[in-house]
Design an enzyme around this catalytic site. Structure first.
Site, PDB file in Angstrom:
ATOM      1  N   ARG A  87       9.593  66.885   5.727  1.00 46.61           N
ATOM      2  CA  ARG A  87       9.771  66.732   7.182  1.00 46.61           C
ATOM      3  C   ARG A  87       8.466  66.348   7.880  1.00 46.61           C
ATOM      4  O   ARG A  87       8.441  65.403   8.667  1.00 46.61           O
ATOM      5  CB  ARG A  87      10.300  68.034   7.787  1.00 46.61           C
ATOM      6  CG  ARG A  87      11.638  68.431   7.221  1.00 46.61           C
ATOM      7  CD  ARG A  87      12.228  69.592   7.963  1.00 46.61           C
ATOM      8  NE  ARG A  87      13.317  70.187   7.197  1.00 46.61           N
ATOM      9  CZ  ARG A  87      14.333  70.852   7.727  1.00 46.61           C
ATOM     10  NH1 ARG A  87      14.415  71.022   9.020  1.00 46.61           N
ATOM     11  NH2 ARG A  87      15.269  71.377   6.957  1.00 46.61           N
ATOM     12  N   GLU A  91       9.744  71.619   2.345  1.00 46.74           N
ATOM     13  CA  GLU A  91      10.114  71.290   3.732  1.00 46.74           C
ATOM     14  C   GLU A  91       8.938  70.659   4.471  1.00 46.74           C
ATOM     15  O   GLU A  91       9.100  69.705   5.233  1.00 46.74           O
ATOM     16  CB  GLU A  91      10.576  72.546   4.492  1.00 46.74           C
ATOM     17  CG  GLU A  91      11.810  73.212   3.929  1.00 46.74           C
ATOM     18  CD  GLU A  91      13.091  72.384   4.062  1.00 46.74           C
ATOM     19  OE1 GLU A  91      13.064  71.312   4.687  1.00 46.74           O
ATOM     20  OE2 GLU A  91      14.114  72.823   3.498  1.00 46.74           O
TER      21      GLU A  91
HETATM   22  C1  DMJ Z   1      17.405  68.019   5.040  1.00 47.64           C
HETATM   23  O1  DMJ Z   1      16.301  68.783   5.271  1.00 47.64           O
HETATM   24  C2  DMJ Z   1      17.193  67.105   3.883  1.00 47.64           C
HETATM   25  O2  DMJ Z   1      18.163  66.117   3.872  1.00 47.64           O
HETATM   26  C3  DMJ Z   1      17.200  67.832   2.568  1.00 47.64           C
HETATM   27  O3  DMJ Z   1      17.089  66.956   1.488  1.00 47.64           O
HETATM   28  C4  DMJ Z   1      18.463  68.607   2.411  1.00 47.64           C
HETATM   29  N1  DMJ Z   1      18.733  69.422   3.544  1.00 47.64           N
HETATM   30  C5  DMJ Z   1      18.588  68.886   4.877  1.00 47.64           C
HETATM   31  C6  DMJ Z   1      19.810  68.212   5.456  1.00 47.64           C
HETATM   32  O4  DMJ Z   1      21.002  68.681   5.075  1.00 47.64           O
END
Ligand code: DMJ
Length: 568
Positions: free
Chosen positions: A154, A150
């Protein structure tokens, strides 16, 4: 006096004798009227029972710029509500109008995830506060474990994408802005200890201030395969920007270790032990923990690393042979799960997360070019044509997850009615059922269980719709996206001041709120919708790759480094 019967007879006779022409034509006229009414009724029924919805765009002019502006307004509402009610917090609870943190001082999950959408929508005045916050408040030296995946997709992804898009902004000072790259290096350096396992497969978490990689507390210490194999885009782009090869090599190593497992049919199980490098489960699925993989790495270095194309083609064939089956009543194709690996029965369940796949298949087939162009390449083949058809079929199933519910929003997970024999392992080809586009049939096939009925504002379907529109140029995909946007508007918007929320039950009207706005609502869902309604030369698919959080990196033309390994 004549009786009533005689009067009626006399009347009929008089009509017959005085006007035979009228009578004959009256008969014809009424037949035509009945036929027209019957046709209209049939059309009306078909329109209401046809989830494909082609009739919406046939012959009608649609102002896509206006629709794009509507998406921008939804972003502004969401962002401004966050700023007013929860500025600096990692989570935003729009109903209670407050924020909460995920670490002692917060890490800016929403702020950083949103930077590139702000830039893309040309809302530059809204960049002033985030920039100040990055400079003055953001501090990674916190006593906190963070998830490696994450944090990479992100935070590192968000900062790198902001760095890239800033170079495209009209104002020159933004173009010279070094804050995003500086912070990206800082966060990547904090993440490097995650790669200090015996094999180089990153640990699931990393402790920020102690600079230590940590195996997962659950799953026997295993890392999720998708997570280990999704960090490469960010790390490689960072190496490219800084000239520091370390990031590239660390991330690349994980791919070799995974490849050395020689997964059957290219289908990797969802857990891998970071110290042994071996898969620790048999379970194969493309939803949670298995949702991202190779194609984009191939595209990122403009096709210079064919090993990733090989891996993708093998995995896609494996998906087609082992995971795809059809629903019972409508013959829709879906991607099932193999709880006990290849050779075991299929579980007829598909997470909404899997809906990234149709777009990715189309992207892999044409490398981001339009289908009409790709079809003229000497290398274009029937196999590629089949891949596009598969992408279209799966796209339809993902759209179905929205149409069959009361709100028009997809649940987190859909289960399907499939024929029993279609769920058993069957070597060789089994003919797939023909699709029926009837809403009644579709509704019989989708099962939404109460625990799966929530909608987290997820992006995967609109992500695929965007890719499918750009590649096939079929306006149907834009129309579906517009309907999905309207369902979000209608059922997830709380108020202009509070913004939008995820919801608990897509089959309840109004759906109960979860009092949470996901950061990927801003980073991904609204971004992909905005791009879906944008002109096609805006952020062309041939020039960029999107990471799995929809952050945008350029395709790298001249790269100093190569994979440095080959498949054994
Ligand atoms: C996001 O954090 C990213 O797209 C990840 O690859 C999967 N989950 C969430 C969105 O659904």
């Amino acid at each position: 006096m004549a009786s009533r019967k005689e009067k009626a007879k006399a009347y009929r006779n008089s009509r017959n004798s005085s006007s035979p022409w009228y009578s004959k034509h009256q008969f014809r006229l009424s037949t035509v009227v009945i036929l027209v009414l019957a046709l209209a009724l049939a059309l009306f029924r078909w329109m209401n029972d046809n989830p494909i919805g082609v009739y919406h765009h046939v012959g009608s002019y649609v102002n896509w710029d206006a629709r794009r502006e509507r998406v921008k307004s939804a972003f502004i509402t969401s962002w401004d509500a966050y700023c007013a009610n929860a500025w600096g917090h990692d989570r935003y609870h729009p109903v209670s109008e407050k924020g909460s943190q995920m670490s002692p001082d917060g890490l800016g999950w929403i702020i950083i995830d949103s930077l590139d959408t702000i830039m893309l929508m040309n809302l530059t005045d809204r960049l002033v506060e985030p920039r100040k916050w990055l400079q003055r408040t953001l501090n990674y030296n916190q006593d906190q474990d963070v998830n490696t995946f994450e944090m990479t997709i992100r935070m590192l992804g968000g900062l790198l994408s902001a760095h890239y898009l800033a170079t495209k902004l009209p104002d020159a000072s933004s173009r010279r802005d070094s804050i995003y790259l500086a912070k990206a290096v800082e966060v990547a350096d904090r993440l490097l200890p995650a790669y200090e396992s015996r094999t180089g497969i990153p640990y699931a978490s990393v402790h920020l201030s102690r600079a230590k990689g940590l195996p997962s507390h659950s799953d026997g210490g295993s890392s999720s395969t998708a997570e280990a194999a999704t960090l490469q885009l960010e790390m490689k782009y960072l190496s490219y920007l800084t000239g520091n090869e370390t990031y590239w090599r660390k991330a690349e190593m994980a791919m070799k270790v995974l490849s050395d497992n020689h997964a059957k049919a290219g289908l990797v199980p969802i857990f891998v032990n970071p110290d042994s490098g071996r898969f620790t489960s048999r379970e194969i699925r493309l939803g949670s923990r298995g949702d991202s993989y190779y194609v984009k790495q191939f595209l990122q270095t403009s096709g210079q690393e064919p090993v990733y194309q090989d891996m993708w083609e093998e995995a896609l064939a494996g998906i087609e042979d082992h995971l795809i089956t059809t629903t019972k009543h409508s013959g829709l194709k879906f991607v099932a799960e193999l709880l006990q690996g290849i050779g075991g029965p299929l579980s007829p369940k598909m997470d909404h997360l899997v809906c990234f796949l149709p777009g990715l298949i189309a992207l892999g087939a044409t490398r981001g070019h339009t289908l009409s162009k790709a079809r003229n390449w000497p290398s274009w083949s029937d196999q590629k044509e089949d891949q596009i058809q598969l992408a279209r079929d799966l796209m339809k199933t993902c759209w179905g997850m929205y149409v069959v519910t009361e709100t028009g929003l997809a649940p987190e997970i859909a289960w399907f009615h499939a024929n029993e024999e279609d769920l058993q392992p069957a070597p060789g080809d089994r003919p797939l059922a023909t699709t029926r586009n009837s809403l009644t049939a579709w509704k019989k096939d989708y099962i939404v269980k109460p625990l799966d009925a929530h909608n987290l504002q997820r992006p995967e379907t609109v992500e695929s719709l965007f890719m499918m529109w750009r590649i096939t140029e079929d306006p149907l995909y834009r129309e579906w996206g517009w309907k999905i946007f309207n369902a979000f508007e209608k059922h997830t918007k709380i108020s202009q001041e509070q913004g939008y929320t995820s919801v608990n039950d897509v089959n309840a009207i109004p759906p109960p709120s979860r009092d949470n706005m996901e950061s990927f609502w801003l980073a991904e869902t609204l971004k992909y919708l905005y791009l879906l309604f944008s002109p096609n030369d805006f952020i062309p698919l041939t020039e960029v790759v999107f990471n799995t959080e929809a952050h945008i990196f350029p395709v790298l033309e001249k790269v100093k480094w190569r994979t440095g390994w080959s498949r054994s």
